[in-house]
Design an enzyme around this catalytic site. Sequence first.
Site, PDB file in Angstrom:
ATOM      1  N   ASP A  35       0.894  -1.255  -0.036  1.00 29.36           N
ATOM      2  CA  ASP A  35       0.218   0.103   0.138  1.00 29.36           C
ATOM      3  C   ASP A  35       0.904   1.216  -0.091  1.00 29.36           C
ATOM      4  O   ASP A  35       2.026   1.174   0.169  1.00 29.36           O
ATOM      5  CB  ASP A  35      -0.795  -0.154   1.299  1.00 29.36           C
ATOM      6  N   LYS A  57      -2.536   3.526  -3.208  1.00 30.90           N
ATOM      7  CA  LYS A  57      -3.830   4.359  -3.561  1.00 30.90           C
ATOM      8  C   LYS A  57      -3.336   6.128  -3.269  1.00 30.90           C
ATOM      9  O   LYS A  57      -2.805   6.041  -1.996  1.00 30.90           O
ATOM     10  CB  LYS A  57      -4.999   3.991  -2.894  1.00 30.90           C
ATOM     11  N   MET A 168      -7.985  10.182   7.875  1.00 26.56           N
ATOM     12  CA  MET A 168      -8.647  10.271   6.686  1.00 26.56           C
ATOM     13  C   MET A 168      -9.711  11.594   6.933  1.00 26.56           C
ATOM     14  O   MET A 168     -10.558  11.757   6.287  1.00 26.56           O
ATOM     15  CB  MET A 168      -9.469   9.171   5.949  1.00 26.56           C
TER      16      MET A 168
HETATM   17  N1  SAH Z   1      -4.841   1.014   8.891  1.00 22.67           N
HETATM   18  C1  SAH Z   1      -4.205   2.237   8.894  1.00 22.67           C
HETATM   19  C2  SAH Z   1      -5.144   3.302   8.685  1.00 22.67           C
HETATM   20  C3  SAH Z   1      -5.660   3.418   7.076  1.00 22.67           C
HETATM   21  S1  SAH Z   1      -6.726   4.920   6.903  1.00 22.67           S
HETATM   22  C4  SAH Z   1      -3.594   2.211  10.163  1.00 22.67           C
HETATM   23  O1  SAH Z   1      -3.845   1.662  11.429  1.00 22.67           O
HETATM   24  O2  SAH Z   1      -2.748   3.365  10.353  1.00 22.67           O
HETATM   25  C5  SAH Z   1      -5.391   5.914   6.081  1.00 22.67           C
HETATM   26  C6  SAH Z   1      -5.231   7.116   7.119  1.00 22.67           C
HETATM   27  O3  SAH Z   1      -4.201   6.963   8.208  1.00 22.67           O
HETATM   28  C7  SAH Z   1      -4.544   8.453   6.417  1.00 22.67           C
HETATM   29  O4  SAH Z   1      -5.716   9.185   5.713  1.00 22.67           O
HETATM   30  C8  SAH Z   1      -4.080   9.027   7.786  1.00 22.67           C
HETATM   31  O5  SAH Z   1      -5.245   9.692   8.415  1.00 22.67           O
HETATM   32  C9  SAH Z   1      -3.549   7.948   8.531  1.00 22.67           C
HETATM   33  N2  SAH Z   1      -1.878   7.699   8.443  1.00 22.67           N
HETATM   34  C10 SAH Z   1      -1.597   6.644   7.975  1.00 22.67           C
HETATM   35  N3  SAH Z   1      -0.318   6.855   8.126  1.00 22.67           N
HETATM   36  C11 SAH Z   1      -0.134   8.090   8.359  1.00 22.67           C
HETATM   37  C12 SAH Z   1       0.980   8.799   8.515  1.00 22.67           C
HETATM   38  N4  SAH Z   1       2.289   8.392   8.533  1.00 22.67           N
HETATM   39  N5  SAH Z   1       1.049  10.074   8.973  1.00 22.67           N
HETATM   40  C13 SAH Z   1      -0.152  10.658   9.183  1.00 22.67           C
HETATM   41  N6  SAH Z   1      -1.193   9.901   8.947  1.00 22.67           N
HETATM   42  C14 SAH Z   1      -1.092   8.436   8.649  1.00 22.67           C
END
Ligand code: SAH
Length: 257
Positions: A35, A57, A168
């Site tokens: 991803d 994505k 998000m």
């Molecule tokens: N499964 C993932 C979340 C997926 S949704 C988890 O547990 O982290 C994707 C969202 O995660 C992004 O839109 C943002 O809000 C957040 N996100 C993921 N990685 C990030 C990062 N390195 N810095 C800031 N936000 C992050």
Amino acid sequence: MTGRVTLVGGGPGAIDLLTVRAVRALAEADVVLVDRLAPHDGLAELAPQAEIVDVGKTPGHHAVPQHEIEAMLVRYAASGAHVVRLKGGDPYVLGRGGEEVLACHTAGIPVEVVPGVTSAIAVPASAGIPLTHRGVSHLFTVVSGHAPLSEEELAHLAGLGGTIVVLMGIATLPRLAAGLARHGLPAEHPIAVVERGFSPEQRTTVGTLADIVAIAGLARVASPAVVVVGEVVRLAHDGDAAAGELMARAAAMSVIA
Ligand code: SAH
């Protein structure tokens, strides 16, 4: 012979936040479907025998649609491969991991899930924000800001107290701030936006429910970012007067409690 799928939580983007179990799965992988927000740097070394396929994505642009990713998992595994599906954060936190597991079950493919460090907790932490702190907040709620929250959800969140974490949530930030204020949270309630956690471009923008939209607009905050709403945001200013005062008040309260 049928292969298998390992759904791996890759953490918030730093390769050294992979778990030992994740590293072991990668070492045994024939194919890695990765991803956008999963760690990329150093992957080739961790999965030396694997073909690495980027199915990442960007917001609004699904490079590979979800149903196609699921079909790929099944197709590769059915041909005998050990497929690692490397996802950002934890596979089961707003990550559609459940759908991918279900697709494997339906196709009769053995599937295992390796949990990961979720951005919901780790990204605020990297900005110095603890989601709970004795006497300040003893609960947190993680919500998706992908679609605007309903009035009922906003009312429950505002009434619950504690810390609210939104993933998000950049596009819907104005509706979140206005909605929480409408349902009774004070205008000066603190809110932080932490962008691009664990990258050299990590940045934290802090405001209140009343002014965060203007501040975030000026700063041009963008995805990926984690939004944190709650008194704990004040603790991030480690050492400054407001944080010191809040910490002292919290400590006094926990003595009484
Ligand atoms: N499964 C993932 C979340 C997926 S949704 C988890 O547990 O982290 C994707 C969202 O995660 C992004 O839109 C943002 O809000 C957040 N996100 C993921 N990685 C990030 C990062 N390195 N810095 C800031 N936000 C992050």
